[in-house]
Each structure stands twice: as C-alpha cells, then as structure tokens.
Design an enzyme around this catalytic site. Structure first.
Site, PDB file in Angstrom:
ATOM      1  N   GLU A 174      50.424 -21.646  28.492  1.00 55.12           N
ATOM      2  CA  GLU A 174      49.895 -20.277  28.534  1.00 55.12           C
ATOM      3  C   GLU A 174      49.904 -19.606  27.167  1.00 55.12           C
ATOM      4  OE1 GLU A 174      48.975 -18.474  31.679  1.00 55.12           O
ATOM      5  OE2 GLU A 174      48.810 -20.554  32.345  1.00 55.12           O
ATOM      6  N   HIS A 250      54.670 -14.205  32.883  1.00 53.23           N
ATOM      7  CA  HIS A 250      54.842 -14.706  31.519  1.00 53.23           C
ATOM      8  C   HIS A 250      56.126 -14.117  30.932  1.00 53.23           C
ATOM      9  CE1 HIS A 250      50.208 -15.175  31.192  1.00 53.23           C
ATOM     10  NE2 HIS A 250      50.749 -16.359  31.391  1.00 53.23           N
ATOM     11  N   CYS A 371      49.792  -8.304  25.638  1.00 57.20           N
ATOM     12  CA  CYS A 371      48.799  -9.257  26.150  1.00 57.20           C
ATOM     13  C   CYS A 371      47.526  -9.241  25.318  1.00 57.20           C
ATOM     14  CB  CYS A 371      48.436  -8.935  27.599  1.00 57.20           C
ATOM     15  SG  CYS A 371      49.692  -9.398  28.809  1.00 57.20           S
TER      16      CYS A 371
END
Length: 448
Positions: A174, A250, A371
């Site tokens: 990721e 995450h 993000c």
C-alpha cells in the site's frame, strides 16, 4: 548541500465520487452513494498545497488518473466503442463501472514507497509503485502511476523506478501509507520504518479478524531489497490487528512520523517498546536522537482517531527544529481530540503548532491531509533534476485553479458515471493538464 522534504500532493480527479468501495475504511463506507463535488474537492486540495508553499515548504503536484478506466472494463468482457463499453457496464454491472471511475489515486500516500539517495546502495532516489491489490478499484492504478512518476523523476542518474510487486495477496503493498523515515536531516542517512498488518507465510504474526490487513511483511521486505537498504537502516513493526478491525486500514490513520519524531496512538502497534528501542538505537547509530509522542487511549480513543483522522496529519519540520501539525477540520470538531491538541501544543514539546484545513470532500471518502501527499526527500541537485512543471509556484497554482474551474463538475452522483460524456470531459481535462505540468504522454488515450 541543502536537502528538503518535498510533499507531492495528489490532484483530485474529475470523477471524484462516493462509491463506498473501500471495505475497512469507515468514512468511505459511511458516505457511500452521497453526491460529491469534484470541483470543490480539487480546489480544497490545491488550497492546501498553496498554503504550505506560502509557509515556505517545498510543494509539488501529482496528476490524477484517466477515469473511467475503459481499458479495465474491456479486460472484464465489456465490448464496443468507449460509449458502448460504459453503457453496457452501467446496465449489467454498475459496481464495476463505479470502481472504474474511482478517483482514489488522489491519495498519493498510496502511490509508491520512496527511499532517498542517502539510504540506498546506489545513491539514487528509489520509487516502487504500490500494487494496491487489496481493492480492485485501486489495483488498476499502478501502471499509470509508474508512468506519471517516471515523467516527474526522469533523470536516471538520480532516480530509479521499480515496477509494482506481484499483484497477489502475499505481496499486498500500500505504499508510503505504511512507511515513514526518521533522520537527523533529510540529506543524511536515516532509518526507514515499514509497518505491516500481517505476514503471508509466518503464522506467528496475528491477523485481524474483521477487516483485511492490506500490507504484508513480505511486501515491505521486498521493497527494502529493491531499494538497496541496509539492514541497520530498516525497522519493521506490526500494526495492532485490533485497531485494523476498528477501521485503521493503514498505519497513517494511527501514526505519523517525520525527522526524529514519531507521533502515535498508544494502541497503534504490537510490541511497541521493542520497536521504539530499535528505532532509537538505529537512529542513534546515524547521529539522530529519536523522540516519540504517544497519545494515550484515555485522552483519545481509537474511534476518535478514526473519525477525526488525527494521525492522518502532516508532521512538518520548522527551521527552528519544532514541528507543525497539519490536521483536517474534523479534528477541531471532535472535542476530545481538540482538547488533546491544545494541551499538546502548549506543553513545550516538539509539536508546537497545529493548523487546520477544510478537506471535507476528501475526508468524506476516507482520506485526510497525509493521504493526499507523497513525501520525497531530495538534495539540491536532485530537486533541480525533477520535472519543473510539477513543482508548485504561485503561477502554477493559478493555472491549476483555472483548469479546475473550466473542466470539473460541481456535482456528481452514481448515475452520472454512466454518461459517456464524462469520459470525454476527463480526457480533455487531462490532455490539457499534461501540457500544464509538462508530463508528455502518460495516459492510455494519449499513447494508444
């Protein structure tokens, strides 16, 4: 030689919508099917970029992807010209059309893992595009991501690019959302911190029971090998499976690091004391002094952290050595989180200031300030080798703002995704964008 941390923020794409595609992401699922405002989303993101640039931070832009992804739909059996493919998908498999329209590439913390030249064996900055194979709508991003990064960081003398890891569950990757770096200064050797949710092959590591653990230990180790990192400069830590099951999909939803500082929740990791000791020891070996700031669960619960995105904030270094925390408006709206932040900044610790940004359009889809940015540590020579078209300036900000105003809709619903005109609008916008950012041909419609 001076060195910098450059934040390359993702530009929100024209098809920004609330598809509710990300299982395990509470905000994404909670706001599913609401109407979105792509224009507002893009302008909110640009405003953050401009504000950080005005504060003296190095700021860049990372372009969005072509959506809907008609080629991906063709691979799934939909046929005909572009309009027919879209219309057939809308009629027979609307969820697949929604996935092919996702603007999730805006969250470029998931675009790649980046290791600066001070850490790598060959002295170049290394990029590995994330395969994002846990979610279909994100797994289709990495080919374009690789082309865009290649156009931004094209000089092979300074930059090395690696293809995404094999797109299988054992190597779920990721990107930088599960990676950070600690260092005394950005141009010196540091310690790269990889956080994983599970191991694909070693059953000693516990796994979450409700939501998927997207990052594997095996993927993190593979990236470290590709980048030529020294064992003495790497620390691996496991994310607490319990918090993954509470919506912490995450690591950057429960911890953030920068410079010599790790800001984290008490429940973020397993074997926390061992991990902190290893980080401290390895950073000391390269001249750094590790500092940790632990937010106790008694002050901020995991639920508070997930809903406010307290830890999905940008932790930025000031010239005087203090830290600035960039948080979303949702942190101010949460009484417990805001009370904690007021106490934190008045305590005389390393985090001295908090700035609040309105990123509601991104937040409602499950992504906050952290993000939206990919951090790249560069020295002066490397920064000069970056494509200058992607470095934020007042002029570029004006150009991009005008570009958004010309091309973006101010309302988008699921039914709008079935309109073939949306694809034409997106392609027209991106064709112009590649000229503004001097990227060349990076999109499939420009290449094929």
């Amino acid at each position: 030689m001076k060195s910098f941390e450059v934040n390359f923020d993702g530009l929100v794409g024209p098809t920004h919508n609330y598809g509710g595609l990300s299982y395990g992401n509470v905000a994404s699922q909670s706001n599913s099917q609401q109407s979105s405002n792509p224009k507002e989303a893009a302008l909110q993101g640009l405003a953050k970029m401009k504000a950080l640039m005005d504060m003296g931070f190095q700021q860049g832009v990372l372009a969005p992807q072509e959506r809907p992804d008609v080629a991906a739909l063709r691979r799934l059996g939909f046929a005909g010209n572009d309009a027919q493919v879209i219309q057939q998908a809308a009629k027979e498999a609307m969820p697949l059309l929604v996935a092919s329209c996702s603007a999730s590439s805006m969250w470029v913390a998931n675009a790649a893992t980046v290791s600066p030249s001070a850490d790598t064996a060959d002295g170049r900055v290394h990029f590995t595009a994330a395969n994002l194979n846990c979610k279909y709508h994100r797994s289709i991003e990495h080919p374009t991501t690789s082309r865009v990064l290649g156009a931004m960081f094209a000089d092979q003398q300074h930059f090395a690019h690696h293809a995404a890891l094999p797109a299988v569950a054992q190597f779920g990757d990721e990107g930088a959302a599960n990676h950070t770096r600690f260092c005394r200064s950005y141009g010196e050797a540091g310690v790269e911190f990889f956080v994983f949710g599970r191991s694909a092959f070693d059953t000693r590591y516990p796994a979450p029971q409700k939501y998927p653990a997207r990052q594997t230990l095996e993927a993190s180790r593979a990236v470290a090998r590709l980048h030529g990192l020294r064992d003495e400069g790497v620390v691996y830590a496991q994310q607490n499976p319990f918090v993954i099951d509470q919506g912490v999909f995450h690591n950057d939803v429960i911890a953030v690091g920068n410079g010599e500082v790790l800001f984290y929740h008490e429940d973020a990791f397993l074997e926390t004391e061992r991990m902190l000791a290893e980080l401290s020891s390895k950073l000391a070996n390269v001249g750094g002094k590790f500092q940790s700031v632990c937010v106790p669960r008694s002050a901020v619960t995991v639920d508070d952290a997930v809903r406010s995105y307290l830890f999905n904030s940008q932790l930025l270094s000031r010239p005087d050595g203090s830290m600035l925390l960039i948080v979303p408006e949702e942190c101010r709206s949460n009484a417990r989180v805001w009370q904690y932040l007021q106490g934190l900044t008045s305590s005389g610790g390393v985090i001295r200031e908090v700035k609040v940004f309105d990123l509601k359009q991104s937040m409602q889809n499950g992504g906050g300030p952290a993000c939206l940015r990919l951090r790249v540590a560069l020295n002066e020579t490397e920064l000069a080798a970056v494509n200058p078209g992607v470095i934020m300036t007042a002029s570029l900000y004006d150009s991009l703002t005008q570009w958004v105003e010309r091309h973006y809709r101010d309302r988008l619903t699921e039914s709008d995704l079935a309109d073939p005109q949306l694809l034409l609008e997106c392609r027209s916008a991106l064709d112009e964008l590649t000229q503004i950012l001097k990227l060349g041909a990076v999109y499939p419609f420009q290449i094929n």
